[in-house]
Write a protein that holds these residues in place. Structure first.
Motif, mmCIF file in Angstrom:
data_model
loop_
_atom_site.group_PDB
_atom_site.id
_atom_site.type_symbol
_atom_site.label_atom_id
_atom_site.label_comp_id
_atom_site.label_asym_id
_atom_site.label_seq_id
_atom_site.Cartn_x
_atom_site.Cartn_y
_atom_site.Cartn_z
ATOM 1 N N ASP A 33 0.824 -1.206 0.000
ATOM 2 C CA ASP A 33 0.000 0.000 0.000
ATOM 3 C C ASP A 33 0.864 1.265 0.000
ATOM 4 N N MET A 34 1.986 1.219 0.702
ATOM 5 C CA MET A 34 2.878 2.381 0.730
ATOM 6 C C MET A 34 3.456 2.648 -0.657
ATOM 7 N N CYS A 35 3.805 1.580 -1.367
ATOM 8 C CA CYS A 35 4.313 1.729 -2.731
ATOM 9 C C CYS A 35 3.221 2.245 -3.671
ATOM 10 N N HIS A 36 2.010 1.745 -3.515
ATOM 11 C CA HIS A 36 0.907 2.203 -4.351
ATOM 12 C C HIS A 36 0.630 3.684 -4.125
ATOM 13 N N LEU A 37 0.743 4.132 -2.889
ATOM 14 C CA LEU A 37 0.531 5.544 -2.584
ATOM 15 C C LEU A 37 1.562 6.412 -3.305
ATOM 16 N N CYS A 38 2.784 5.912 -3.435
ATOM 17 C CA CYS A 38 3.822 6.658 -4.153
ATOM 18 C C CYS A 38 3.445 6.839 -5.618
ATOM 19 N N PHE A 39 3.021 5.760 -6.276
ATOM 20 C CA PHE A 39 2.633 5.860 -7.680
ATOM 21 C C PHE A 39 1.410 6.754 -7.852
ATOM 22 N N GLN A 40 0.438 6.602 -6.979
ATOM 23 C CA GLN A 40 -0.765 7.423 -7.056
ATOM 24 C C GLN A 40 -0.421 8.898 -6.947
ATOM 25 N N ASN A 94 -7.714 8.466 -6.932
ATOM 26 C CA ASN A 94 -7.819 7.865 -5.613
ATOM 27 C C ASN A 94 -7.615 6.373 -5.794
ATOM 28 N N ASP A 95 -6.901 5.759 -4.872
ATOM 29 C CA ASP A 95 -6.631 4.340 -5.016
ATOM 30 C C ASP A 95 -7.937 3.562 -5.020
ATOM 31 N N CYS A 96 -7.956 2.498 -5.860
ATOM 32 C CA CYS A 96 -9.206 1.752 -6.008
ATOM 33 C C CYS A 96 -9.567 0.957 -4.753
ATOM 34 N N ALA A 97 -8.588 0.738 -3.880
ATOM 35 C CA ALA A 97 -8.852 0.036 -2.628
ATOM 36 C C ALA A 97 -8.311 0.885 -1.476
ATOM 37 N N PRO A 98 -8.918 0.794 -0.305
ATOM 38 C CA PRO A 98 -8.432 1.585 0.835
ATOM 39 C C PRO A 98 -6.975 1.270 1.137
ATOM 40 N N TYR A 117 7.695 12.594 0.117
ATOM 41 C CA TYR A 117 9.019 12.187 -0.355
ATOM 42 C C TYR A 117 8.953 11.467 -1.701
ATOM 43 N N ALA A 118 7.802 10.899 -2.055
ATOM 44 C CA ALA A 118 7.634 10.329 -3.393
ATOM 45 C C ALA A 118 7.776 11.421 -4.448
ATOM 46 N N ILE A 119 7.189 12.579 -4.172
ATOM 47 C CA ILE A 119 7.299 13.715 -5.096
ATOM 48 C C ILE A 119 8.708 14.296 -5.068
ATOM 49 N N THR A 120 9.266 14.455 -3.884
ATOM 50 C CA THR A 120 10.604 15.030 -3.772
ATOM 51 C C THR A 120 11.633 14.165 -4.474
ATOM 52 N N ALA A 121 11.565 12.854 -4.276
ATOM 53 C CA ALA A 121 12.521 11.941 -4.904
ATOM 54 C C ALA A 121 12.349 11.898 -6.414
ATOM 55 N N GLY A 122 11.103 11.977 -6.873
ATOM 56 C CA GLY A 122 10.838 11.870 -8.306
ATOM 57 C C GLY A 122 11.061 13.145 -9.088
#
Length: 248
Positions: free
Chosen positions: A35-42, A54-58, A117-122
């Motif tokens: 879920d943490m990885c999915h949040l990064c891509f989202q 919004n992620d398709c699953a909680p 940090y997903a945005i900062t790193a990317g």
């Protein structure tokens, strides 16, 4: 901007002086999750493509838990991508190259720190240009939670491939009347193993990474205050993220 944020994974990167965080025992049981990885891509897709996904699953991510963390973006090399498409084998680890890695040694609330940090790193790792929309299908994200901080007996009281290390020391060249410079740097647990370094080689490289340009003496190494830590890391590719979103 968080003053404790720093880039990693590259042996040549420098870092601002840091101190080891005080982590509660419960944090030692934390584990990185899909879920943490999915949040990064989202989050990256929302930013780069100007979407409001919004992620398709909680997403099952602790709301109040704080932990030091790093987010790493890798990209599948173009030639590996074409060869993998004609083969039943999945891309191997060495088919990917670093695209951005930023994190913090200061405990942060995971629910807000992971997308930040997903945005900062990317998009803001100064070693690379910002990730473009066309690159996203070839990306892989890694979430590293830094846990189990322990004070070392000396600069070599850690195990390659198991521990990351954080060193702090002062410049021994300064006289008693002269203010001495403080130095600090860290390597994540995977760095020494990936570089095929011994403990001694990793420590010497880390001293250089901290910005020290004097002679590395036995006295200097003995003066180092070293903290070891471990990492719970999980990686997810864009294809795996898409499969998750299309499930059911």
């Amino acid at each position: 901007t968080n003053t404790n944020s720093t880039s990693s994974s590259s042996p040549s990167e420098t870092t601002s002086p840091t101190t080891a965080p005080t982590t509660e025992g419960s944090n030692n049981e934390l584990m990185a999750t899909v879920d943490m990885c999915h949040l990064c891509f989202q989050t990256l897709l929302n930013k780069v493509a100007n979407l409001e996904l919004n992620d398709c699953a909680p997403l099952n991510i602790p709301i109040t838990t704080e932990c030091p963390l790093f987010i790493t973006w890798d990209i599948l090399q173009s030639d590996s991508n074409s060869s993998s498409s004609s083969s039943s084998n999945s891309p191997q680890n060495n088919d990917y190259t670093l695209r951005g890695c930023i994190g913090t040694l200061s405990p942060q609330p995971l629910l807000t720190a992971i997308p930040s940090y997903a945005i900062t790193a990317g998009l803001h790792d100064r070693r690379f240009h910002p990730i473009g929309l066309s690159e996203i299908p070839r990306l892989r994200v890694g979430v590293s939670l830094l846990v189990q901080y322990e004070l070392c007996r000396d600069a070599h009281d850690w195990e390659v491939g198991v521990h990351g290390i954080l060193i702090n020391y002062t410049d021994p060249r300064g006289g008693q009347q002269q203010q001495k410079d403080n130095y600090s740097a860290t390597y994540l647990p995977e760095v020494a193993k990936e570089q095929k370094w011994t403990q001694e080689e990793a420590v010497r490289s880390l001293i250089r990474k901290s910005g020290y340009r004097g002679k590395i003496t036995e006295e200097l190494v003995k003066s180092i205050r070293c903290t070891r830590y471990q990492s719970s890391k999980l990686r997810t590719t864009y294809q795996e993220y898409i499969q998750h979103c299309c499930a059911d």
